[in-house]
Design an enzyme around this catalytic site. Structure first.
Site, PDB file in Angstrom:
ATOM      1  N   SER A 137       0.822  -1.218   0.000  1.00 53.95           N
ATOM      2  CA  SER A 137       0.000   0.000   0.000  1.00 53.95           C
ATOM      3  C   SER A 137       0.856   1.269   0.000  1.00 53.95           C
ATOM      4  CB  SER A 137      -0.923   0.013   1.215  1.00 53.95           C
ATOM      5  OG  SER A 137      -1.599  -1.214   1.347  1.00 53.95           O
TER       6      SER A 137
HETATM    7  N1  SAH Z   1      -0.333  -4.922   4.158  1.00 59.39           N
HETATM    8  C1  SAH Z   1       0.340  -5.295   2.930  1.00 59.39           C
HETATM    9  C2  SAH Z   1      -0.433  -4.970   1.690  1.00 59.39           C
HETATM   10  C3  SAH Z   1      -1.616  -5.836   1.563  1.00 59.39           C
HETATM   11  S1  SAH Z   1      -2.340  -5.994  -0.044  1.00 59.39           S
HETATM   12  C4  SAH Z   1       1.737  -4.721   2.870  1.00 59.39           C
HETATM   13  O1  SAH Z   1       2.150  -4.004   3.792  1.00 59.39           O
HETATM   14  O2  SAH Z   1       2.459  -5.043   1.913  1.00 59.39           O
HETATM   15  C5  SAH Z   1      -3.722  -6.966   0.455  1.00 59.39           C
HETATM   16  C6  SAH Z   1      -3.419  -8.409   0.740  1.00 59.39           C
HETATM   17  O3  SAH Z   1      -4.605  -8.993   1.267  1.00 59.39           O
HETATM   18  C7  SAH Z   1      -3.074  -9.240  -0.495  1.00 59.39           C
HETATM   19  O4  SAH Z   1      -1.819  -9.821  -0.347  1.00 59.39           O
HETATM   20  C8  SAH Z   1      -4.199 -10.289  -0.562  1.00 59.39           C
HETATM   21  O5  SAH Z   1      -3.753 -11.568  -1.015  1.00 59.39           O
HETATM   22  C9  SAH Z   1      -4.641 -10.339   0.880  1.00 59.39           C
HETATM   23  N2  SAH Z   1      -6.007 -10.846   1.121  1.00 59.39           N
HETATM   24  C10 SAH Z   1      -7.139 -10.641   0.402  1.00 59.39           C
HETATM   25  N3  SAH Z   1      -8.194 -11.261   0.995  1.00 59.39           N
HETATM   26  C11 SAH Z   1      -7.702 -11.856   2.127  1.00 59.39           C
HETATM   27  C12 SAH Z   1      -8.294 -12.637   3.168  1.00 59.39           C
HETATM   28  N4  SAH Z   1      -9.595 -12.939   3.181  1.00 59.39           N
HETATM   29  N5  SAH Z   1      -7.497 -13.089   4.168  1.00 59.39           N
HETATM   30  C13 SAH Z   1      -6.172 -12.800   4.179  1.00 59.39           C
HETATM   31  N6  SAH Z   1      -5.550 -12.075   3.219  1.00 59.39           N
HETATM   32  C14 SAH Z   1      -6.314 -11.598   2.208  1.00 59.39           C
END
Ligand code: SAH
Length: 221
Positions: free
Chosen positions: A69
């Site tokens: 993000s």
């Molecule tokens: N916080 C992260 C960015 C996250 S992007 C960072 O600092 O890099 C969002 C992430 O959420 C993705 O990797 C995606 O695979 C994950 N995601 C989506 N739905 C999810 C769920 N139900 N449970 C766990 N992870 C999930």
């Protein structure tokens, strides 16, 4: 935190980092959040071909159609939790592991859950490499979040939900907070939810764009 490792031009990266931190500290009033971001080498979480973007205020693709993000949004979400340092917190969406490493410096214990096993593995490697010992990385199973270690005083949802996910709210302790982007698949409003004895309070923090939260209580893949 161990020293940074980087292939790029270190001095240019340091200048970019200083500029980013200055710009964030003008807008984010929680000094603990700013200090954690100043200490954390974001380039470790950004793919080799995007190193020049490591300290730009933009989201960066990390493969598997996911992103790390935008730093300003990360800072805003962290500040909205108002952590003191004694909390157990949950992150849903480990992605690169960047936000988990920041949370590790702001709370006592961090559980972070990721549905893509390959991302969880890479994130865990980075987290260990940086010497963070208070982060547990879990691969998501059927249930949203991680009820096994609940309740949490804070939850950060790093992916967009269609509505405030009840399954996650159940995992927040009374008086605890959840920060979650809520809205359509393409644009959302970042919401801060405070759990009360009977119900919850919601404040809108502004527009944002996140990848979709997939699964139970969220979007279909
Ligand atoms: N916080 C992260 C960015 C996250 S992007 C960072 O600092 O890099 C969002 C992430 O959420 C993705 O990797 C995606 O695979 C994950 N995601 C989506 N739905 C999810 C769920 N139900 N449970 C766990 N992870 C999930």
């Amino acid at each position: 935190m161990k020293p940074r490792v980087s292939n790029g031009s270190r001095s240019q990266m340091e200048i970019a980092q200083r500029r980013l931190i200055e710009s964030l500290s003008a807008r984010i009033k929680d000094q603990r959040v700013i200090d954690a971001m100043a200490r954390t080498p974001r380039e470790i979480f950004v793919p080799p071909q995007a190193q020049d973007l490591a300290y730009e205020d933009v989201p960066v693709s990390i493969g598997h159609q996911q992103t790390i993000s935008q730093p300003y949004i990360v800072a805003m979400m962290l500040a909205a939790l108002e952590l003191q340092g004694h909390e157990t917190v949950l992150e849903v969406g480990t992605g690169s592991g960047y936000q988990a490493v920041l949370l590790a410096q702001l709370a006592r214990r961090v559980v972070t859950v990721e549905r893509i096993a390959a991302l969880a593995k890479e994130a865990e490697d980075r987290i260990r490499r940086l010497g963070c010992r208070n982060v547990r990385v879990e691969v998501a199973e059927g249930t949203l979040g991680c009820p096994r270690y609940a309740p949490y005083q804070g939850i950060i949802v790093a992916a967009a939900a269609p509505t405030i996910p009840q399954k996650l709210l159940e995992q927040v302790s009374v008086g605890g907070r959840m920060v979650v982007p809520v809205g359509g698949r393409d644009e959302q409003d970042l919401k801060r939810v405070v759990k009360l004895e009977n119900g919850f309070d919601v404040v809108g923090l502004g527009a944002c764009r996140f990848v979709p939260l997939i699964g139970e209580d969220a979007w279909e893949e």
